[in-house]
Design a protein around this motif. Structure first.
Motif, PDB file in Angstrom:
ATOM      1  N   MET A  17       0.829  -1.207   0.000  1.00  0.00           N
ATOM      2  CA  MET A  17       0.000   0.000   0.000  1.00  0.00           C
ATOM      3  C   MET A  17       0.868   1.263   0.000  1.00  0.00           C
ATOM      4  N   ALA A  18       1.986   1.250   0.710  1.00  0.00           N
ATOM      5  CA  ALA A  18       2.899   2.405   0.682  1.00  0.00           C
ATOM      6  C   ALA A  18       3.421   2.618  -0.734  1.00  0.00           C
ATOM      7  N   ALA A  19       3.723   1.526  -1.429  1.00  0.00           N
ATOM      8  CA  ALA A  19       4.196   1.630  -2.815  1.00  0.00           C
ATOM      9  C   ALA A  19       3.093   2.176  -3.728  1.00  0.00           C
ATOM     10  N   LEU A  20       1.865   1.720  -3.546  1.00  0.00           N
ATOM     11  CA  LEU A  20       0.750   2.235  -4.351  1.00  0.00           C
ATOM     12  C   LEU A  20       0.502   3.718  -4.073  1.00  0.00           C
ATOM     13  N   VAL A  21       0.599   4.114  -2.803  1.00  0.00           N
ATOM     14  CA  VAL A  21       0.459   5.526  -2.437  1.00  0.00           C
ATOM     15  C   VAL A  21       1.556   6.331  -3.134  1.00  0.00           C
ATOM     16  N   PHE A  22       2.784   5.837  -3.053  1.00  0.00           N
ATOM     17  CA  PHE A  22       3.913   6.528  -3.684  1.00  0.00           C
ATOM     18  C   PHE A  22       3.707   6.679  -5.189  1.00  0.00           C
ATOM     19  N   GLY A  61       1.528   7.450   5.344  1.00  0.00           N
ATOM     20  CA  GLY A  61       2.606   8.360   5.724  1.00  0.00           C
ATOM     21  C   GLY A  61       3.907   8.053   5.016  1.00  0.00           C
ATOM     22  N   LEU A  62       4.272   6.773   4.967  1.00  0.00           N
ATOM     23  CA  LEU A  62       5.526   6.381   4.303  1.00  0.00           C
ATOM     24  C   LEU A  62       5.495   6.652   2.806  1.00  0.00           C
ATOM     25  N   GLY A  63       4.405   6.281   2.153  1.00  0.00           N
ATOM     26  CA  GLY A  63       4.311   6.461   0.696  1.00  0.00           C
ATOM     27  C   GLY A  63       4.376   7.914   0.275  1.00  0.00           C
ATOM     28  N   THR A  80       4.050  15.993   5.858  1.00  0.00           N
ATOM     29  CA  THR A  80       3.249  15.106   5.023  1.00  0.00           C
ATOM     30  C   THR A  80       3.037  13.767   5.705  1.00  0.00           C
ATOM     31  N   PHE A  81       4.108  13.199   6.270  1.00  0.00           N
ATOM     32  CA  PHE A  81       3.971  11.912   6.955  1.00  0.00           C
ATOM     33  C   PHE A  81       2.862  11.990   8.000  1.00  0.00           C
ATOM     34  N   PHE A  82       2.914  13.013   8.847  1.00  0.00           N
ATOM     35  CA  PHE A  82       1.940  13.124   9.931  1.00  0.00           C
ATOM     36  C   PHE A  82       0.547  13.526   9.446  1.00  0.00           C
ATOM     37  N   ILE A  83       0.477  14.438   8.491  1.00  0.00           N
ATOM     38  CA  ILE A  83      -0.831  14.864   7.980  1.00  0.00           C
ATOM     39  C   ILE A  83      -1.559  13.684   7.339  1.00  0.00           C
ATOM     40  N   LYS A  84      -0.872  12.928   6.489  1.00  0.00           N
ATOM     41  CA  LYS A  84      -1.522  11.780   5.819  1.00  0.00           C
ATOM     42  C   LYS A  84      -1.837  10.661   6.804  1.00  0.00           C
ATOM     43  N   ALA A  85      -0.952  10.420   7.762  1.00  0.00           N
ATOM     44  CA  ALA A  85      -1.214   9.382   8.763  1.00  0.00           C
ATOM     45  C   ALA A  85      -2.425   9.753   9.621  1.00  0.00           C
TER      46      ALA A  85
END
Length: 171
Positions: A17-22, A61-63, A80-85
């Motif tokens: 999912m992190a890869a798809l987000v990225f 967050g990671l992606g 971005t990490f925190f806002i998306k998480a």
């Protein structure tokens, strides 16, 4: 990730999912006032739908943070990490805890999660660029959120009808 130990299946789902987000964030970028607009929010929302609160927040967050890193927006990586998480946490909290688990609950969760995102970036950009520039970036963030919600709901419906969603979703 609950109190149980983290297993390979959970780590794999988070990584995918992190890869798809990225990919969704990185590949289609439309330059905007303070950064860029993208369709990655659809995968951020799908992370919430599929993985749930903790794993979804980590994947989102990671992606997105990785995308900021590789796109040259270093100042945005941590926010971005925190806002998306937090966006994912809001979506899941609304859908799972405050309202019964139905599609309407997910839509309300998405709207409130995306509203937090717009506010979060506006506050951060006020610090970076000043209030007028932050306000000017709000419309593109709203459009990005709306497009993300629509795409995520279409994809979630397709995954649900094909019974793939049930196999992927973490209950």
């Amino acid at each position: 990730m609950s109190n149980k130990s983290v297993n390979t299946k959970d780590i794999t789902k988070i990584a995918i999912m992190a890869a798809l987000v990225f990919v969704a964030t990185y590949l289609i970028k439309i330059p905007s006032l303070n950064g860029y607009t993208h369709i990655g929010d659809s995968m951020v929302i799908l992370s919430a739908f599929i993985l749930g609160k903790k794993e979804g927040a980590l994947a989102a967050g990671l992606g997105t943070a990785l995308c900021d890193l590789l796109s040259g927006y270093m100042q945005y990586i941590i926010p971005t990490f925190f806002i998306k998480a937090i966006m994912v946490i809001i979506i899941c909290t609304i859908a799972h805890n405050l309202i019964n688990k139905n599609k309407f609950a997910w839509i309300i969760g998405c709207i409130l999660g995306c509203a937090f995102q717009v506010l979060g970036y506006a506050l951060f950009e006020t610090i970076l660029y000043g209030f007028p520039a932050a306000i000017a970036s709000i419309p593109s963030n709203i459009i990005q959120s709306i497009v993300g919600i629509v795409i995520a709901l279409i994809l979630a419906t397709a995954l649900e009808k094909s019974n793939v969603f049930k196999k992927l979703k973490k209950v």
